[in-house]
Scaffold this motif. Structure first.
Motif, PDB file in Angstrom:
ATOM      1  N   ALA A 166       0.821  -1.213   0.000  1.00 18.36           N
ATOM      2  CA  ALA A 166       0.000   0.000   0.000  1.00 18.36           C
ATOM      3  C   ALA A 166       0.854   1.262   0.000  1.00 18.36           C
ATOM      4  O   ALA A 166       0.498   2.269  -0.620  1.00 18.36           O
ATOM      5  CB  ALA A 166      -0.934  -0.011   1.211  1.00 18.36           C
ATOM      6  N   ALA A 167       1.999   1.213   0.671  1.00 18.00           N
ATOM      7  CA  ALA A 167       2.867   2.390   0.758  1.00 18.00           C
ATOM      8  C   ALA A 167       3.474   2.766  -0.585  1.00 18.00           C
ATOM      9  O   ALA A 167       4.053   3.858  -0.721  1.00 18.00           O
ATOM     10  CB  ALA A 167       3.979   2.137   1.778  1.00 18.00           C
ATOM     11  N   VAL A 175      -4.575   3.779   2.120  1.00 13.65           N
ATOM     12  CA  VAL A 175      -4.682   2.890   0.963  1.00 13.65           C
ATOM     13  C   VAL A 175      -5.034   1.486   1.412  1.00 13.65           C
ATOM     14  O   VAL A 175      -4.414   0.936   2.338  1.00 13.65           O
ATOM     15  CB  VAL A 175      -3.363   2.872   0.168  1.00 13.65           C
ATOM     16  N   SER A 176      -6.026   0.894   0.763  1.00 18.31           N
ATOM     17  CA  SER A 176      -6.404  -0.491   1.047  1.00 18.31           C
ATOM     18  C   SER A 176      -6.437  -1.278  -0.251  1.00 18.31           C
ATOM     19  O   SER A 176      -6.553  -0.721  -1.341  1.00 18.31           O
ATOM     20  CB  SER A 176      -7.770  -0.548   1.735  1.00 18.31           C
ATOM     21  N   GLY A 177      -6.302  -2.578  -0.146  1.00 21.20           N
ATOM     22  CA  GLY A 177      -6.305  -3.448  -1.311  1.00 21.20           C
ATOM     23  C   GLY A 177      -5.617  -4.750  -0.987  1.00 21.20           C
ATOM     24  O   GLY A 177      -5.044  -4.924   0.097  1.00 21.20           O
ATOM     25  N   SER A 178      -5.680  -5.689  -1.895  1.00 27.30           N
ATOM     26  CA  SER A 178      -5.038  -6.985  -1.714  1.00 27.30           C
ATOM     27  C   SER A 178      -3.669  -6.953  -2.384  1.00 27.30           C
ATOM     28  O   SER A 178      -3.541  -7.168  -3.591  1.00 27.30           O
ATOM     29  CB  SER A 178      -5.911  -8.095  -2.328  1.00 27.30           C
ATOM     30  N   PHE A 179      -2.645  -6.658  -1.598  1.00 31.32           N
ATOM     31  CA  PHE A 179      -1.290  -6.518  -2.124  1.00 31.32           C
ATOM     32  C   PHE A 179      -0.495  -7.805  -1.916  1.00 31.32           C
ATOM     33  O   PHE A 179      -0.757  -8.546  -0.967  1.00 31.32           O
ATOM     34  CB  PHE A 179      -0.584  -5.351  -1.429  1.00 31.32           C
ATOM     35  N   PRO A 180       0.474  -8.094  -2.785  1.00 33.41           N
ATOM     36  CA  PRO A 180       0.878  -7.308  -3.958  1.00 33.41           C
ATOM     37  C   PRO A 180      -0.142  -7.407  -5.085  1.00 33.41           C
ATOM     38  O   PRO A 180      -0.850  -8.395  -5.205  1.00 33.41           O
ATOM     39  CB  PRO A 180       2.206  -7.948  -4.360  1.00 33.41           C
ATOM     40  N   ILE A 181      -0.187  -6.357  -5.901  1.00 33.54           N
ATOM     41  CA  ILE A 181      -1.031  -6.351  -7.092  1.00 33.54           C
ATOM     42  C   ILE A 181      -0.107  -6.610  -8.279  1.00 33.54           C
ATOM     43  O   ILE A 181       0.689  -5.753  -8.665  1.00 33.54           O
ATOM     44  CB  ILE A 181      -1.769  -5.005  -7.229  1.00 33.54           C
ATOM     45  N   ASN A 182      -0.190  -7.816  -8.822  1.00 30.47           N
ATOM     46  CA  ASN A 182       0.762  -8.256  -9.847  1.00 30.47           C
ATOM     47  C   ASN A 182       0.147  -8.245 -11.240  1.00 30.47           C
ATOM     48  O   ASN A 182      -0.987  -8.707 -11.437  1.00 30.47           O
ATOM     49  CB  ASN A 182       1.235  -9.682  -9.563  1.00 30.47           C
ATOM     50  N   GLY A 183       0.909  -7.732 -12.193  1.00 32.75           N
ATOM     51  CA  GLY A 183       0.552  -7.909 -13.587  1.00 32.75           C
ATOM     52  C   GLY A 183       0.894  -9.319 -14.026  1.00 32.75           C
ATOM     53  O   GLY A 183       1.592 -10.064 -13.314  1.00 32.75           O
TER      54      GLY A 183
END
Length: 371
Positions: A166-167, A175-183
């Motif tokens: 998120a950082a 910031v929120s989300g399911s990290f890591p966000i991978n291509g």
């Protein structure tokens, strides 16, 4: 701090201070208008980040060609707009991370900052030239393009880009989300007969005058090699650092071909101007097309402008045979344009009266012409 002395009560009783000193921020999202830190009045407090459903699928891509690697969505909370000032991307995959070049970020078809190669720490950190504003309760899709190294040694591995945590999204919001966000994974290959466009200067430019409408600001020659017909769809130019004119010294900026506008009216913003062609142009192999950038000159007397092509990622062009993005040979360095203040001529037309009676008003003394 917006305190009012109307509400201050003066007392003679001595009050002994006690308690602990405040040495750090004790609030999660302080309203810090004076310092610019924390969440500002009217700004949203939350930003959700997620992989876009139309992020590019895993595929084999040609070396030396700028392609989309990743798409992700950013959604602002309902309590206010959210500002994003940059993103840090990390390289993933088994390939050599340093072979990922020209990582470039776009939103709504507009480039957000300088292109960056993945560095020795396996990251490319992009600071936005203009803050990206996500209106409250809405979502924007951010597109990330990059190309795999062709020279001096062609890339041969598997590559991808990721937002690790998120950082890595630069914003004052939470910031929120399911990290890591991978291509997805991209495999490199070399195609020797891929279509290529050469973007080059097309002659010199004359001075423009303050007040000119649709003055010529740049001339571009685009040539296709002998391998494929190529469909040309858009181009983004950057204002060179030597330019002294401001972005808003020009309005109603358009791209022309054969004397006709082929893009909607746009503006220079954050040093960039993007032309999305109303109808894509096909440049047949071994042929070329000539384009002219024109705009209204509304300010900036004696100032200069120089537009150039900063990155191959800033050209959208597709080979009609292979269906891949065309290679871009960037030779377009641009030319300086100087804004001439122009001149006026004042001349007497006549003198109606050479004698004037006293105690009269609104008497015409004469007239003159300004050209």
């Amino acid at each position: 701090n917006r305190f009012r002395f109307d509400f201050v009560l003066t007392v003679s009783t001595a009050i002994t201070a006690s308690g602990n000193n405040i040495t750090t921020n004790e609030f999660g999202n302080p309203d810090s208008s004076a310092t610019g830190q924390g969440t500002q009045p009217g700004q949203g407090t939350g930003l959700t980040v997620a992989l876009s459903t139309d992020t590019p699928a895993s595929q084999t891509i040609p070396n030396g060609v700028s392609v989309e690697f990743l798409k992700f969505n950013v959604t602002a909370s309902n309590d206010g707009d959210v500002n994003v000032t940059g993103v840090k991307f990390s390289a993933i995959g088994l390939g050599n991370a340093s072979e990922i070049d020209e990582v470039t970020v776009y939103a709504d078809g507009v480039r957000l900052g300088n292109s960056k190669d993945v560095d020795s720490n396996k990251v490319a950190q992009i600071s936005f030239t203009n803050t990206l504003v996500i209106p409250k309760g809405t979502t924007k899709t951010i597109t990330v393009k990059a190309k795999l190294q062709e020279l001096p040694t062609a890339a041969t591995g598997h590559y991808g880009l990721s937002i690790n945590k998120a950082a890595d999204i630069f914003t004052t919001a939470t910031v929120s989300g399911s990290f890591p966000i991978n291509g997805n994974d991209m495999s490199a290959t070399t195609i020797t007969d891929l279509g290529q466009l050469t973007i080059d200067n097309d002659g010199t430019l004359s001075k423009v005058k303050l007040g000119d409408t649709q003055a010529t600001l740049a001339k571009i020659k685009v040539s296709a090699n002998g391998h494929e017909d190529i469909t040309f769809s858009s181009i983004t130019l950057k204002k060179d650092s030597v330019s002294t004119a401001a972005d808003d010294d020009f309005e109603n900026v358009k791209l022309y071909m054969d004397g006709s506008a082929i893009s909607a009216s746009t503006a220079i913003s954050g040093k960039y101007v993007t032309f999305n062609l109303t109808s894509p142009i096909t440049i047949t192999k071994n042929n070329n097309k000539r384009f002219v950038v024109r705009g209204d000159v509304v300010d900036g007397a004696t100032k200069t402008l120089k537009l150039f092509l900063d990155s191959s990622a800033d050209v959208t062009a597709t080979g009609n045979h292979y269906g891949y993005a065309a290679k871009i040979d960037n030779k377009f360095t641009g030319n300086d344009v100087t804004i001439d203040a122009g001149s006026i001529t004042i001349e007497k037309v006549n003198a109606v009266n050479d004698k004037v009676r006293k105690d009269t008003t609104d008497v015409e003394f004469g007239s003159f012409k300004i050209t």
